[in-house]
Design a protein around this motif. Structure first.
Motif, PDB file in Angstrom:
ATOM      1  N   PRO A  99       0.831  -1.610   0.273  1.00 46.33           N
ATOM      2  CA  PRO A  99       0.161   0.272  -0.222  1.00 46.33           C
ATOM      3  C   PRO A  99       1.108   1.454   0.404  1.00 46.33           C
ATOM      4  O   PRO A  99       1.802   1.619   0.824  1.00 46.33           O
ATOM      5  CB  PRO A  99      -1.051  -0.070   1.377  1.00 46.33           C
ATOM      6  CG  PRO A  99      -0.253  -0.743   2.456  1.00 46.33           C
ATOM      7  CD  PRO A  99       0.730  -2.220   1.142  1.00 46.33           C
ATOM      8  N   THR A 100       0.189   2.126  -0.693  1.00 48.85           N
ATOM      9  CA  THR A 100       0.622   3.229  -0.947  1.00 48.85           C
ATOM     10  C   THR A 100       0.374   4.564  -0.534  1.00 48.85           C
ATOM     11  O   THR A 100      -0.837   4.756  -1.874  1.00 48.85           O
ATOM     12  CB  THR A 100       2.215   3.532  -1.429  1.00 48.85           C
ATOM     13  OG1 THR A 100       2.634   4.632  -1.843  1.00 48.85           O
ATOM     14  CG2 THR A 100       1.370   3.788  -3.181  1.00 48.85           C
ATOM     15  N   ASP A 101       0.160   5.692  -0.479  1.00 48.05           N
ATOM     16  CA  ASP A 101      -0.457   6.715  -0.178  1.00 48.05           C
ATOM     17  C   ASP A 101       0.055   7.753  -1.588  1.00 48.05           C
ATOM     18  O   ASP A 101      -0.927   9.160  -1.715  1.00 48.05           O
ATOM     19  CB  ASP A 101      -0.814   7.553   1.042  1.00 48.05           C
ATOM     20  CG  ASP A 101      -0.961   6.694   2.307  1.00 48.05           C
ATOM     21  OD1 ASP A 101      -1.978   6.655   1.568  1.00 48.05           O
ATOM     22  OD2 ASP A 101      -0.860   7.232   3.760  1.00 48.05           O
ATOM     23  N   GLU A 102       1.007   7.977  -2.026  1.00 49.66           N
ATOM     24  CA  GLU A 102       1.781   8.668  -3.120  1.00 49.66           C
ATOM     25  C   GLU A 102       0.739   8.313  -4.352  1.00 49.66           C
ATOM     26  O   GLU A 102      -0.146   7.169  -4.866  1.00 49.66           O
ATOM     27  CB  GLU A 102       2.817   8.205  -3.178  1.00 49.66           C
ATOM     28  CG  GLU A 102       4.114   8.531  -2.225  1.00 49.66           C
ATOM     29  CD  GLU A 102       4.141   9.969  -1.157  1.00 49.66           C
ATOM     30  OE1 GLU A 102       3.709  10.818  -1.973  1.00 49.66           O
ATOM     31  OE2 GLU A 102       4.525  10.537  -0.412  1.00 49.66           O
ATOM     32  N   THR A 103       0.764   9.378  -5.133  1.00 53.98           N
ATOM     33  CA  THR A 103       0.037   9.699  -6.752  1.00 53.98           C
ATOM     34  C   THR A 103       1.448   9.625  -7.517  1.00 53.98           C
ATOM     35  O   THR A 103       0.940   8.918  -8.294  1.00 53.98           O
ATOM     36  CB  THR A 103      -1.031  10.684  -6.734  1.00 53.98           C
ATOM     37  OG1 THR A 103      -0.151  12.160  -6.104  1.00 53.98           O
ATOM     38  CG2 THR A 103      -1.867  10.172  -5.712  1.00 53.98           C
ATOM     39  N   ARG A 108       5.326   6.936  -5.352  1.00 55.26           N
ATOM     40  CA  ARG A 108       5.118   5.243  -5.066  1.00 55.26           C
ATOM     41  C   ARG A 108       6.018   4.608  -5.536  1.00 55.26           C
ATOM     42  O   ARG A 108       6.182   3.647  -4.680  1.00 55.26           O
ATOM     43  CB  ARG A 108       4.100   5.388  -6.274  1.00 55.26           C
ATOM     44  CG  ARG A 108       2.062   5.733  -6.294  1.00 55.26           C
ATOM     45  CD  ARG A 108       1.904   5.801  -7.678  1.00 55.26           C
ATOM     46  NE  ARG A 108       1.280   4.335  -7.383  1.00 55.26           N
ATOM     47  CZ  ARG A 108      -0.318   4.648  -6.836  1.00 55.26           C
ATOM     48  NH1 ARG A 108      -0.575   6.036  -6.083  1.00 55.26           N
ATOM     49  NH2 ARG A 108      -0.629   3.019  -6.529  1.00 55.26           N
ATOM     50  N   GLU A 111       8.883   4.991  -1.882  1.00 54.45           N
ATOM     51  CA  GLU A 111       8.044   4.280  -0.531  1.00 54.45           C
ATOM     52  C   GLU A 111       7.504   2.923  -0.661  1.00 54.45           C
ATOM     53  O   GLU A 111       7.498   2.431   0.147  1.00 54.45           O
ATOM     54  CB  GLU A 111       6.435   5.055  -0.820  1.00 54.45           C
ATOM     55  CG  GLU A 111       5.642   4.596   1.351  1.00 54.45           C
ATOM     56  CD  GLU A 111       4.399   5.368   1.249  1.00 54.45           C
ATOM     57  OE1 GLU A 111       3.484   5.343   2.350  1.00 54.45           O
ATOM     58  OE2 GLU A 111       3.603   5.973   0.106  1.00 54.45           O
ATOM     59  N   ARG A 112       6.892   2.084  -1.935  1.00 57.35           N
ATOM     60  CA  ARG A 112       7.014   1.361  -1.871  1.00 57.35           C
ATOM     61  C   ARG A 112       8.198  -0.017  -1.733  1.00 57.35           C
ATOM     62  O   ARG A 112       8.362  -0.869  -1.367  1.00 57.35           O
ATOM     63  CB  ARG A 112       6.437   0.384  -3.269  1.00 57.35           C
ATOM     64  CG  ARG A 112       5.062   0.669  -3.469  1.00 57.35           C
ATOM     65  CD  ARG A 112       4.046  -0.209  -4.157  1.00 57.35           C
ATOM     66  NE  ARG A 112       3.004  -0.335  -4.367  1.00 57.35           N
ATOM     67  CZ  ARG A 112       2.260   0.483  -5.795  1.00 57.35           C
ATOM     68  NH1 ARG A 112       2.452   0.784  -7.327  1.00 57.35           N
ATOM     69  NH2 ARG A 112       0.589   0.084  -5.426  1.00 57.35           N
ATOM     70  N   LYS A 115       9.619   0.139   2.118  1.00 54.09           N
ATOM     71  CA  LYS A 115       8.673  -0.066   2.767  1.00 54.09           C
ATOM     72  C   LYS A 115       9.300  -2.229   2.416  1.00 54.09           C
ATOM     73  O   LYS A 115       9.562  -2.628   3.543  1.00 54.09           O
ATOM     74  CB  LYS A 115       7.638  -0.417   2.658  1.00 54.09           C
ATOM     75  CG  LYS A 115       6.377   0.523   2.626  1.00 54.09           C
ATOM     76  CD  LYS A 115       5.015   0.941   2.497  1.00 54.09           C
ATOM     77  CE  LYS A 115       4.329   1.835   3.527  1.00 54.09           C
ATOM     78  NZ  LYS A 115       2.854   2.481   3.328  1.00 54.09           N
ATOM     79  N   TYR A 134      11.879   8.546   2.564  1.00 57.36           N
ATOM     80  CA  TYR A 134      11.419   7.234   3.119  1.00 57.36           C
ATOM     81  C   TYR A 134      12.285   6.438   3.792  1.00 57.36           C
ATOM     82  O   TYR A 134      13.135   5.924   4.001  1.00 57.36           O
ATOM     83  CB  TYR A 134      10.656   6.688   1.821  1.00 57.36           C
ATOM     84  CG  TYR A 134       9.416   7.486   1.120  1.00 57.36           C
ATOM     85  CD1 TYR A 134       8.550   7.769   1.407  1.00 57.36           C
ATOM     86  CD2 TYR A 134      10.109   8.326  -0.335  1.00 57.36           C
ATOM     87  CE1 TYR A 134       7.760   8.546   0.481  1.00 57.36           C
ATOM     88  CE2 TYR A 134       9.342   9.255  -0.888  1.00 57.36           C
ATOM     89  CZ  TYR A 134       8.530   8.905  -0.540  1.00 57.36           C
ATOM     90  OH  TYR A 134       6.808  10.243  -1.697  1.00 57.36           O
ATOM     91  N   ARG A 139       7.289   9.305   5.696  1.00 55.29           N
ATOM     92  CA  ARG A 139       8.031  10.057   4.550  1.00 55.29           C
ATOM     93  C   ARG A 139       8.269  11.169   5.257  1.00 55.29           C
ATOM     94  O   ARG A 139       7.681  12.188   6.288  1.00 55.29           O
ATOM     95  CB  ARG A 139       6.531  10.566   3.444  1.00 55.29           C
ATOM     96  CG  ARG A 139       7.794  11.062   2.306  1.00 55.29           C
ATOM     97  CD  ARG A 139       6.791  12.474   1.604  1.00 55.29           C
ATOM     98  NE  ARG A 139       6.449  12.952   0.925  1.00 55.29           N
ATOM     99  CZ  ARG A 139       5.782  14.219  -0.699  1.00 55.29           C
ATOM    100  NH1 ARG A 139       4.842  13.629   0.020  1.00 55.29           N
ATOM    101  NH2 ARG A 139       6.989  14.674  -0.797  1.00 55.29           N
TER     102      ARG A 139
END
Length: 359
Positions: A99-103, A108, A111-112, A115, A134, A139
Motif C-alpha cells: 500500500p502507498t498513499d503517494e500518487t 510510489r 515508498e514501496r 517498505k 522514505y 515520509r
C-alpha cells in the motif's frame, strides 16, 4: 511516543543528507538542474533484486557524479554509507501490492521500495523541487537550510526561556533544601522543568543534525545551555527517591516517557519517585545534588558521604573532622566540602544566623 531507536536511525540518515555531505551536494545539484531522481541508500541483495536494467557503477560517490548519473531517468543505488554509487539508471520494481498513499510514479516506487527493503529511499521531485526521505514507513521532507535554521532559532529562543525558568526553580529548591523545608511539590516542579528542558534540547539536536556544517553555532549554543543541566535530573531523583535501593535511571526513563499532559501533573511525577501523592509532604534531600556541585569531588566520594551521614542537614552540620573521617575525603577535601556548602548557603540565605563553627 517515538521509539528512540527509530529516531536515532532517522537522524543517522538525515546526517548523510545534511549540508556539507556528498549526498547533499549531489541533491542540490539535481535540484538546481530542475531534475528528479530516486536514490536507494543500501545495496543489500533484496534491494538489488528490485533493480531492473541500468548499469553497474561501483565507484566513489561525489556530488557531481550523483548529479550527472541522475540525468538518466532511472534510480541510483548507493552503499549504506552513501560513499559509493553501486548501480545507476535502474528501474525499481517493488511489489505493487504494497500500500502507498503517494500518487506520483516516482514517489510510489520510493515508498514501496522503502517498505519492502527496510532501506531509506530518497526521492527528488522534479515538479515540486523538493526532497523526500522514505524510512520505516514514514515520509520526511528534507527542508532547505533556511527553513531548518528558522525552526532551530525558534527552538533555541524557547530553550533559553526555559533554561532561565529552570534556574529559578533550582534556586528555590536549593534555598528550601538549606532550610529543610522542601515539599514533594518543589521536587516535582524541578523535575518537570528539567525534563521539559531536555525535550526542547532533544528537538534542537535534531535540527543540528539536519543542518550539518551549517549548524555548528547552534550546536555550541546548545552545549552551553543544556550540558550543565543533564546530570541534574538524575541527581534530584537520587535525592528524593523513596526507596534508596532503586536505581535512579528507571524513574528518569519513566519521566522521559510521560506525555506532555502527564508531565504537567505533579502527582504523576511524585508517584514515579515512590511518593504517596501528598504534594505538600515535607521531604529531606540526601545531598547528592548539593555535593555534586562541590569542585573535584568524585561521585564515589559523594556516595560514601551520603551513606555515612544519611541526609543533607547532617552533612551541613558536620565538622571538618567528621567529614574527613569518611573514606576518600581526608582533611583537604573535608574543608573544601564544608566551605563550598556554607558559601552556597550564605549566598541563598544571607540573613540566616551563622552557627558557631565546628572544627
Amino acid at each position: 511516543m517515538v521509539d528512540p531507536s527509530d529516531e536515532a536511525r532517522r537522524r543517522e540518515i538525515l546526517a548523510m543528507l545534511a549540508p556539507g555531505t556528498t549526498m547533499r551536494d549531489g541533491l542540490e545539484r539535481i535540484l538546481r538542474a530542475g531534475r528528479g531522481t530516486l536514490i536507494v541508500i543500501g545495496s543489500t541483495p533484496q534491494a538489488l533484486s528490485l533493480c531492473s536494467g541500468g548499469f553497474v557503477i561501483d565507484s566513489p560517490a561525489t556530488g557531481q557524479r550523483i548529479a550527472e548519473l541522475a540525468k538518466m531517468d532511472g534510480a541510483l543505488v548507493v552503499d549504506a554509507e552513501a560513499g559509493r554509487v553501486v548501480r545507476a539508471n535502474v528501474q525499481l520494481v517493488p511489489d505493487p501490492s504494497i500500500p502507498t498513499d503517494e500518487t506520483g510514479t516516482r514517489h510510489r516506487s520510493a515508498e514501496r521500495t522503502a517498505k519492502q527493503t527496510g532501506l531509506p529511499v530518497v526521492a527528488v521531485s522534479e515538479s515540486m523541487g523538493a526532497v523526500s526521505l522514505y524510512l520505516d514507513g514514514v515520509r520526511y521532507v528534507v527542508d532547505e537550510v533556511a527553513t531548518v535554521m528558522y525552526r532551530a532559532n525558534q527552538a533555541m529562543a524557547t530553550l533559553e526561556r526555559y533554561r532561565a525558568r529552570f534556574d529559578e526553580v533550582i534556586e528555590v529548591l536549593a534555598t528550601r533544601e538549606f532550610e529543610d523545608q522542601v515539599t514533594l511539590r518543589d521536587v516535582a516542579l524541578a523535575l518537570q522543568r528539567a525534563e521539559m528542558l531536555r525535550r526542547i534540547a532533544d528537538s534542537l539536536e535534531g535540527y543540528v543534525v539536519e543542518l550539518g556544517e551549517e549548524g555548528r553555532m547552534i550546536a555550541l549554543q546548545l552545549e552551553e545551555l543544556f550540558e550543565p543541566v543533564q546530570p541534574v535530573l538524575e541527581l534530584i531523583v537520587r535525592d528524593y527517591l523513596a526507596d534508596r535501593r532503586r536505581r535512579a535511571s528507571r524513574p528518569v526513563a519513566e519521566i522521559a516517557e510521560l506525555s506532555t499532559s502527564e508531565l504537567l501533573d505533579h502527582g504523576q511525577i511524585v508517584k514515579l519517585l515512590g511518593g504517596d501523592g501528598d504534594l505538600d509532604r515535607r521531604v529531606t534531600p540526601r545531598g547528592y545534588r548539593m555535593l555534586g556541585r562541590v569542585p573535584r569531588i568524585p561521585m564515589v566520594v559523594v556516595e560514601r558521604l551520603v551513606d555515612h551521614f544519611g541526609a543533607l542537614p547532617a552533612i551541613l552540620e558536620a565538622s571538618a573532622a567528621a567529614l574527613g573521617d569518611v573514606e576518600g575525603v581526608g582533611p583537604t577535601r573535608a574543608r573544601t566540602i564544608r566551605d563550598s556548602l556554607r558559601r552556597r548557603r550564605d549566598q541563598l540565605l544571607p540573613n540566616r544566623p551563622q552557627p558557631a563553627p565546628k572544627v
